[in-house]
Design an enzyme around this catalytic site. Sequence first.
Site, PDB file in Angstrom:
ATOM      1  N   GLU A 116      39.701  56.143  58.773  1.00 21.66           N
ATOM      2  CA  GLU A 116      38.945  56.401  57.564  1.00 21.66           C
ATOM      3  C   GLU A 116      39.217  55.327  56.517  1.00 21.66           C
ATOM      4  O   GLU A 116      40.317  54.777  56.435  1.00 21.66           O
ATOM      5  CB  GLU A 116      39.290  57.786  56.997  1.00 21.66           C
ATOM      6  CG  GLU A 116      38.763  58.910  57.876  1.00 21.66           C
ATOM      7  CD  GLU A 116      39.013  60.291  57.300  1.00 21.66           C
ATOM      8  OE1 GLU A 116      38.164  61.171  57.518  1.00 21.66           O
ATOM      9  OE2 GLU A 116      40.050  60.487  56.642  1.00 21.66           O
ATOM     10  N   CYS A 129      40.045  51.596  49.676  1.00 19.80           N
ATOM     11  CA  CYS A 129      41.304  51.968  50.327  1.00 19.80           C
ATOM     12  C   CYS A 129      41.095  51.871  51.829  1.00 19.80           C
ATOM     13  O   CYS A 129      40.239  52.565  52.387  1.00 19.80           O
ATOM     14  CB  CYS A 129      41.697  53.383  49.920  1.00 19.80           C
ATOM     15  SG  CYS A 129      43.199  53.990  50.724  1.00 19.80           S
ATOM     16  N   CYS A 136      49.650  57.616  62.149  1.00 23.12           N
ATOM     17  CA  CYS A 136      50.819  57.065  61.464  1.00 23.12           C
ATOM     18  C   CYS A 136      52.074  57.537  62.175  1.00 23.12           C
ATOM     19  O   CYS A 136      52.132  58.654  62.691  1.00 23.12           O
ATOM     20  CB  CYS A 136      50.825  57.513  60.004  1.00 23.12           C
ATOM     21  SG  CYS A 136      52.091  56.701  58.993  1.00 23.12           S
ATOM     22  N   CYS A 140      55.499  61.528  56.998  1.00 22.90           N
ATOM     23  CA  CYS A 140      55.852  61.978  55.649  1.00 22.90           C
ATOM     24  C   CYS A 140      55.319  63.395  55.464  1.00 22.90           C
ATOM     25  O   CYS A 140      54.146  63.671  55.715  1.00 22.90           O
ATOM     26  CB  CYS A 140      55.269  61.038  54.598  1.00 22.90           C
ATOM     27  SG  CYS A 140      55.928  59.349  54.706  1.00 22.90           S
ATOM     28  N   CYS A 143      52.051  64.292  53.414  1.00 16.00           N
ATOM     29  CA  CYS A 143      50.856  63.476  53.679  1.00 16.00           C
ATOM     30  C   CYS A 143      50.096  64.016  54.891  1.00 16.00           C
ATOM     31  O   CYS A 143      50.676  64.194  55.972  1.00 16.00           O
ATOM     32  CB  CYS A 143      51.274  62.031  53.920  1.00 16.00           C
ATOM     33  SG  CYS A 143      49.905  60.908  54.284  1.00 16.00           S
ATOM     34  N   GLY A 192      48.188  54.855  58.149  1.00 17.98           N
ATOM     35  CA  GLY A 192      49.145  53.940  58.754  1.00 17.98           C
ATOM     36  C   GLY A 192      50.091  53.274  57.773  1.00 17.98           C
ATOM     37  O   GLY A 192      49.911  53.315  56.559  1.00 17.98           O
ATOM     38  N   GLU A 193      51.132  52.655  58.311  1.00 19.90           N
ATOM     39  CA  GLU A 193      52.110  51.875  57.562  1.00 19.90           C
ATOM     40  C   GLU A 193      51.796  50.386  57.784  1.00 19.90           C
ATOM     41  O   GLU A 193      52.000  49.863  58.883  1.00 19.90           O
ATOM     42  CB  GLU A 193      53.523  52.205  58.042  1.00 19.90           C
ATOM     43  CG  GLU A 193      54.616  51.230  57.629  1.00 19.90           C
ATOM     44  CD  GLU A 193      54.723  51.009  56.129  1.00 19.90           C
ATOM     45  OE1 GLU A 193      54.530  49.850  55.704  1.00 19.90           O
ATOM     46  OE2 GLU A 193      54.998  51.981  55.389  1.00 19.90           O
ATOM     47  N   SER A 224      50.789  48.976  50.171  1.00 24.28           N
ATOM     48  CA  SER A 224      51.705  50.086  49.937  1.00 24.28           C
ATOM     49  C   SER A 224      52.547  50.329  51.180  1.00 24.28           C
ATOM     50  O   SER A 224      52.011  50.511  52.280  1.00 24.28           O
ATOM     51  CB  SER A 224      50.917  51.354  49.584  1.00 24.28           C
ATOM     52  OG  SER A 224      51.796  52.464  49.451  1.00 24.28           O
ATOM     53  N   SER A 246      55.867  53.535  48.258  1.00 24.04           N
ATOM     54  CA  SER A 246      55.639  54.970  48.360  1.00 24.04           C
ATOM     55  C   SER A 246      57.007  55.649  48.228  1.00 24.04           C
ATOM     56  O   SER A 246      57.701  55.857  49.215  1.00 24.04           O
ATOM     57  CB  SER A 246      54.972  55.280  49.711  1.00 24.04           C
ATOM     58  OG  SER A 246      54.526  56.598  49.789  1.00 24.04           O
ATOM     59  N   PHE A 247      57.389  55.980  46.997  1.00 23.37           N
ATOM     60  CA  PHE A 247      58.790  56.305  46.683  1.00 23.37           C
ATOM     61  C   PHE A 247      59.063  57.806  46.750  1.00 23.37           C
ATOM     62  O   PHE A 247      59.780  58.277  47.622  1.00 23.37           O
ATOM     63  CB  PHE A 247      59.108  55.748  45.296  1.00 23.37           C
ATOM     64  CG  PHE A 247      60.577  55.537  45.065  1.00 23.37           C
ATOM     65  CD1 PHE A 247      61.301  54.675  45.871  1.00 23.37           C
ATOM     66  CD2 PHE A 247      61.235  56.184  44.034  1.00 23.37           C
ATOM     67  CE1 PHE A 247      62.660  54.471  45.666  1.00 23.37           C
ATOM     68  CE2 PHE A 247      62.594  55.984  43.810  1.00 23.37           C
ATOM     69  CZ  PHE A 247      63.305  55.133  44.623  1.00 23.37           C
ATOM     70  N   HIS A 248      58.583  58.572  45.778  1.00 25.68           N
ATOM     71  CA  HIS A 248      58.451  60.026  45.834  1.00 25.68           C
ATOM     72  C   HIS A 248      59.723  60.852  45.684  1.00 25.68           C
ATOM     73  O   HIS A 248      59.639  62.085  45.664  1.00 25.68           O
ATOM     74  CB  HIS A 248      57.755  60.462  47.133  1.00 25.68           C
ATOM     75  CG  HIS A 248      56.492  59.712  47.413  1.00 25.68           C
ATOM     76  ND1 HIS A 248      55.461  59.617  46.496  1.00 25.68           N
ATOM     77  CD2 HIS A 248      56.100  58.993  48.496  1.00 25.68           C
ATOM     78  CE1 HIS A 248      54.488  58.882  47.001  1.00 25.68           C
ATOM     79  NE2 HIS A 248      54.841  58.488  48.200  1.00 25.68           N
ATOM     80  N   ASN A 323      47.745  66.159  46.339  1.00 28.88           N
ATOM     81  CA  ASN A 323      46.400  66.529  46.785  1.00 28.88           C
ATOM     82  C   ASN A 323      46.524  67.451  47.998  1.00 28.88           C
ATOM     83  O   ASN A 323      46.944  67.019  49.073  1.00 28.88           O
ATOM     84  CB  ASN A 323      45.599  65.275  47.142  1.00 28.88           C
ATOM     85  CG  ASN A 323      45.410  64.372  45.938  1.00 28.88           C
ATOM     86  OD1 ASN A 323      44.933  64.807  44.895  1.00 28.88           O
ATOM     87  ND2 ASN A 323      45.802  63.109  46.069  1.00 28.88           N
ATOM     88  N   CYS A 366      44.284  60.669  47.754  1.00 30.38           N
ATOM     89  CA  CYS A 366      45.519  60.100  48.280  1.00 30.38           C
ATOM     90  C   CYS A 366      46.285  61.141  49.101  1.00 30.38           C
ATOM     91  O   CYS A 366      46.518  62.255  48.659  1.00 30.38           O
ATOM     92  CB  CYS A 366      46.377  59.626  47.105  1.00 30.38           C
ATOM     93  SG  CYS A 366      47.925  58.862  47.597  1.00 30.38           S
TER      94      CYS A 366
END
Length: 390
Positions: A116, A129, A136, A140, A143, A192-193, A224, A246-248, A323, A366
Amino acid sequence: MPATAPITQDLMTIPRKGDPSARPNLVGLTREQLRDALIGVGTPEKQAKMRAGQVWAWLYQKGVRDFADMTNLAKDYRALLAEHFDIARPEVVTRQLSSDGTRKYLLRIAGGHEVEAVYIPEEDRGTLCISSQVGCTLTCSFCHTGTQKLVRNLTPAEIVGQILVARDDLGEWGHKADGKRLVSNIVLMGMGEPLYNFDAVRDAMQIAMDNEGLSLSRRRITLSTSGVVPEIARAGAEIGCMLAISFHATTNDVRDKLVPINKKWNIEALIQACRDYPRLSNSERITFEYVMLKGVNDTDADARRLVQLIAGIPAKINLIPFNPWPGAPYERSDWDRIEAFADIVNKAGYASPVRTPRGEDIMAACGQLKSATERARKSRAQIAAETAAG
């Protein structure tokens, strides 16, 4: 745009003669690879650089999909190219239009896999984006994409092809009278990373930044990463785009649960990699992305730890209201809690914009991306083999 129900369109792809998979795709080749490919089918070496430049301009300035449209090339040379090569895009399976103008594309690539991409229009920019992998590997926990197991890496053609598809859909080929670009910014924040598919991402972004093609500024491209520490400095040196982390979370215990790659490269290692980032400056700040999860990472203490951790790093904090997606184990932080968190960060001297959720009604926000087709996890050797074959 007035609030309406999201629109889903099935878009027909252009029919092609023969089997395009039997011919190499010119999209996604570097300039040197394109030159070598043209020499390989008989282009004289003395002409190859010029011919490659002409073909490049048709692919990335005009967006042509048929060699017959390359009108500054001789007819017999166009026929030669059509015999040996293809100009291929990912196939648009569906295009969804959100009530806020966001567009989400479900794209089919080689092997029948799906990824996507999301286009987000704003007053001063248009951000696309894009994805770098099918699925992935990072899992996470907040996500939706992370719940889809990794299938394979995307090729440079499949990565840059997402930009071409968006420009096709927006009618953005050629120069506009007002000079305004609809796709002005690229963020590698889709599926993906990116740093686990480094070479393909680098090659695709070099195509995107080429001044004689798509001509996107490196400062309008943001990569990212969840924290693949050994590749961060390399990204600065070989791609040169903006960096987002991508810290969080502000403690290793919490980040281990939210972003499991933290168990391999912890917060301390990640922060040091940010301090060492070769392009770090006040004009090229690192963005720390921080998803706001109710009761998990949104306390005043978290906010204070965050600014302590990044002290001295030219940075901004992008606060992302969670989200939701079906079955998600988290809730979005309350707005007064998000505002209190942002206030602490702001008073410490860091910009902390709260990202407005976009495209939620079409699951385009996101952390919500996930292709319709699930695939089983494969080994890196299988992924590399399939990518080479595809």
